[in-house]
Design a protein around this motif. Structure first.
Motif, mmCIF file in Angstrom:
data_model
loop_
_atom_site.group_PDB
_atom_site.id
_atom_site.type_symbol
_atom_site.label_atom_id
_atom_site.label_comp_id
_atom_site.label_asym_id
_atom_site.label_seq_id
_atom_site.Cartn_x
_atom_site.Cartn_y
_atom_site.Cartn_z
ATOM 1 N N GLU A 49 0.857 -1.181 0.000
ATOM 2 C CA GLU A 49 0.000 0.000 0.000
ATOM 3 C C GLU A 49 0.896 1.235 0.000
ATOM 4 O OE1 GLU A 49 -0.915 0.304 4.733
ATOM 5 O OE2 GLU A 49 -2.184 -1.009 3.545
ATOM 6 N N PRO A 50 0.328 2.427 -0.219
ATOM 7 C CA PRO A 50 1.164 3.630 -0.219
ATOM 8 C C PRO A 50 2.008 3.735 1.054
ATOM 9 C CG PRO A 50 -0.999 4.151 -1.085
ATOM 10 C CD PRO A 50 -1.062 2.720 -0.578
ATOM 11 N N GLY A 51 3.284 4.064 0.830
ATOM 12 C CA GLY A 51 4.237 4.169 1.930
ATOM 13 C C GLY A 51 5.146 2.964 2.046
ATOM 14 N N ASP A 52 4.709 1.827 1.505
ATOM 15 C CA ASP A 52 5.509 0.602 1.575
ATOM 16 C C ASP A 52 6.707 0.677 0.628
ATOM 17 O OD1 ASP A 52 3.854 -0.573 3.449
ATOM 18 O OD2 ASP A 52 2.772 -1.800 1.985
ATOM 19 N N LYS A 53 7.769 -0.013 0.998
ATOM 20 C CA LYS A 53 8.967 -0.127 0.159
ATOM 21 C C LYS A 53 8.827 -1.379 -0.705
ATOM 22 C CE LYS A 53 11.240 3.155 2.359
ATOM 23 N NZ LYS A 53 11.644 4.403 1.819
ATOM 24 N N VAL A 54 9.172 -1.246 -1.986
ATOM 25 C CA VAL A 54 9.058 -2.355 -2.927
ATOM 26 C C VAL A 54 10.279 -2.398 -3.836
ATOM 27 C CG1 VAL A 54 6.521 -2.342 -2.972
ATOM 28 C CG2 VAL A 54 7.785 -0.948 -4.609
ATOM 29 N N THR A 55 10.394 -3.515 -4.543
ATOM 30 C CA THR A 55 11.425 -3.654 -5.559
ATOM 31 C C THR A 55 10.822 -4.343 -6.779
ATOM 32 O OG1 THR A 55 13.679 -4.447 -5.973
ATOM 33 C CG2 THR A 55 12.268 -5.870 -4.670
ATOM 34 N N ASN A 56 11.408 -4.080 -7.936
ATOM 35 C CA ASN A 56 10.977 -4.711 -9.179
ATOM 36 C C ASN A 56 12.034 -5.751 -9.531
ATOM 37 O OD1 ASN A 56 10.429 -5.442 -11.814
ATOM 38 N ND2 ASN A 56 9.972 -3.378 -12.497
ATOM 39 N N LYS A 57 11.693 -7.035 -9.408
ATOM 40 C CA LYS A 57 12.661 -8.118 -9.638
ATOM 41 C C LYS A 57 13.283 -8.072 -11.027
ATOM 42 C CE LYS A 57 11.126 -12.164 -8.705
ATOM 43 N NZ LYS A 57 10.622 -13.459 -8.256
ATOM 44 N N LYS A 58 12.549 -7.606 -12.021
ATOM 45 C CA LYS A 58 13.071 -7.596 -13.387
ATOM 46 C C LYS A 58 13.966 -6.385 -13.651
ATOM 47 C CE LYS A 58 9.543 -10.462 -15.280
ATOM 48 N NZ LYS A 58 9.266 -11.126 -16.505
ATOM 49 N N ASN A 59 13.937 -5.407 -12.756
ATOM 50 C CA ASN A 59 14.759 -4.201 -12.917
ATOM 51 C C ASN A 59 15.403 -3.848 -11.576
ATOM 52 O OD1 ASN A 59 14.213 -3.204 -15.764
ATOM 53 N ND2 ASN A 59 12.151 -3.448 -14.991
ATOM 54 N N LYS A 60 16.242 -4.744 -11.080
ATOM 55 C CA LYS A 60 16.889 -4.546 -9.775
ATOM 56 C C LYS A 60 17.707 -3.260 -9.724
ATOM 57 C CE LYS A 60 16.032 -8.337 -7.285
ATOM 58 N NZ LYS A 60 15.368 -8.308 -5.996
ATOM 59 N N ASN A 84 16.866 5.057 -7.861
ATOM 60 C CA ASN A 84 17.829 5.276 -8.953
ATOM 61 C C ASN A 84 17.228 5.824 -10.241
ATOM 62 O OD1 ASN A 84 19.880 4.290 -7.300
ATOM 63 N ND2 ASN A 84 19.573 2.204 -7.980
ATOM 64 N N VAL A 85 15.900 5.706 -10.420
ATOM 65 C CA VAL A 85 15.297 6.142 -11.690
ATOM 66 C C VAL A 85 14.114 7.086 -11.508
ATOM 67 C CG1 VAL A 85 16.063 4.146 -13.014
ATOM 68 C CG2 VAL A 85 13.868 4.055 -11.833
ATOM 69 N N GLY A 86 13.790 7.418 -10.273
ATOM 70 C CA GLY A 86 12.686 8.342 -10.030
ATOM 71 C C GLY A 86 11.322 7.661 -10.104
ATOM 72 N N LYS A 87 10.299 8.453 -10.439
ATOM 73 C CA LYS A 87 8.928 7.939 -10.446
ATOM 74 C C LYS A 87 8.625 7.108 -11.680
ATOM 75 C CE LYS A 87 6.505 10.996 -7.428
ATOM 76 N NZ LYS A 87 5.461 11.975 -7.235
ATOM 77 N N LYS A 88 7.971 5.991 -11.427
ATOM 78 C CA LYS A 88 7.514 5.103 -12.494
ATOM 79 C C LYS A 88 6.067 4.727 -12.193
ATOM 80 C CE LYS A 88 11.416 4.222 -14.759
ATOM 81 N NZ LYS A 88 11.605 4.516 -16.152
ATOM 82 N N VAL A 89 5.253 4.654 -13.238
ATOM 83 C CA VAL A 89 3.886 4.161 -13.098
ATOM 84 C C VAL A 89 3.881 2.725 -13.606
ATOM 85 C CG1 VAL A 89 1.475 4.467 -13.749
ATOM 86 C CG2 VAL A 89 2.925 6.468 -13.374
ATOM 87 N N ILE A 90 3.513 1.809 -12.711
ATOM 88 C CA ILE A 90 3.588 0.375 -12.980
ATOM 89 C C ILE A 90 2.177 -0.189 -13.119
ATOM 90 C CG2 ILE A 90 4.376 -1.845 -12.050
ATOM 91 C CD1 ILE A 90 6.704 0.077 -12.475
ATOM 92 N N ASN A 91 1.950 -0.965 -14.179
ATOM 93 C CA ASN A 91 0.680 -1.683 -14.324
ATOM 94 C C ASN A 91 0.804 -2.973 -13.515
ATOM 95 O OD1 ASN A 91 -1.488 -3.283 -15.104
ATOM 96 N ND2 ASN A 91 -1.440 -2.564 -17.219
ATOM 97 N N SER A 92 0.080 -3.047 -12.411
ATOM 98 C CA SER A 92 0.229 -4.179 -11.488
ATOM 99 C C SER A 92 -0.274 -5.498 -12.069
ATOM 100 C CB SER A 92 -0.499 -3.882 -10.177
ATOM 101 O OG SER A 92 -1.885 -3.745 -10.391
ATOM 102 N N GLN A 93 -0.999 -5.436 -13.184
ATOM 103 C CA GLN A 93 -1.453 -6.679 -13.816
ATOM 104 C C GLN A 93 -0.374 -7.273 -14.712
ATOM 105 O OE1 GLN A 93 -5.231 -6.028 -15.704
ATOM 106 N NE2 GLN A 93 -6.237 -5.554 -13.772
#
Length: 56
Positions: free
Chosen positions: A6-17, A38-47
């Protein structure tokens, strides 16, 4: 689709470590806005792209 973060949580993108750790800013209609260290804001399609919550 139920997301495990949810908002505020820390996450990582496994395909773009190299993006680094990101903080979820908002979740609207399956679109997750994340501010990555390292890359700033990204909008991710969670599907299409799976983000992993970082538990600390």
């Amino acid at each position: 689709m139920i997301l495990d973060y949810e908002p505020g949580d820390k996450v990582t993108n496994k395909k773009n470590k190299d993006w680094g750790i990101g903080q979820v800013q908002s979740i609207i209609n399956g679109k997750v806005t994340v501010n990555f260290e390292n890359v700033g804001k990204k909008v991710i399609n969670s599907q299409i792209i799976r983000l992993e919550k970082i538990y600390k």
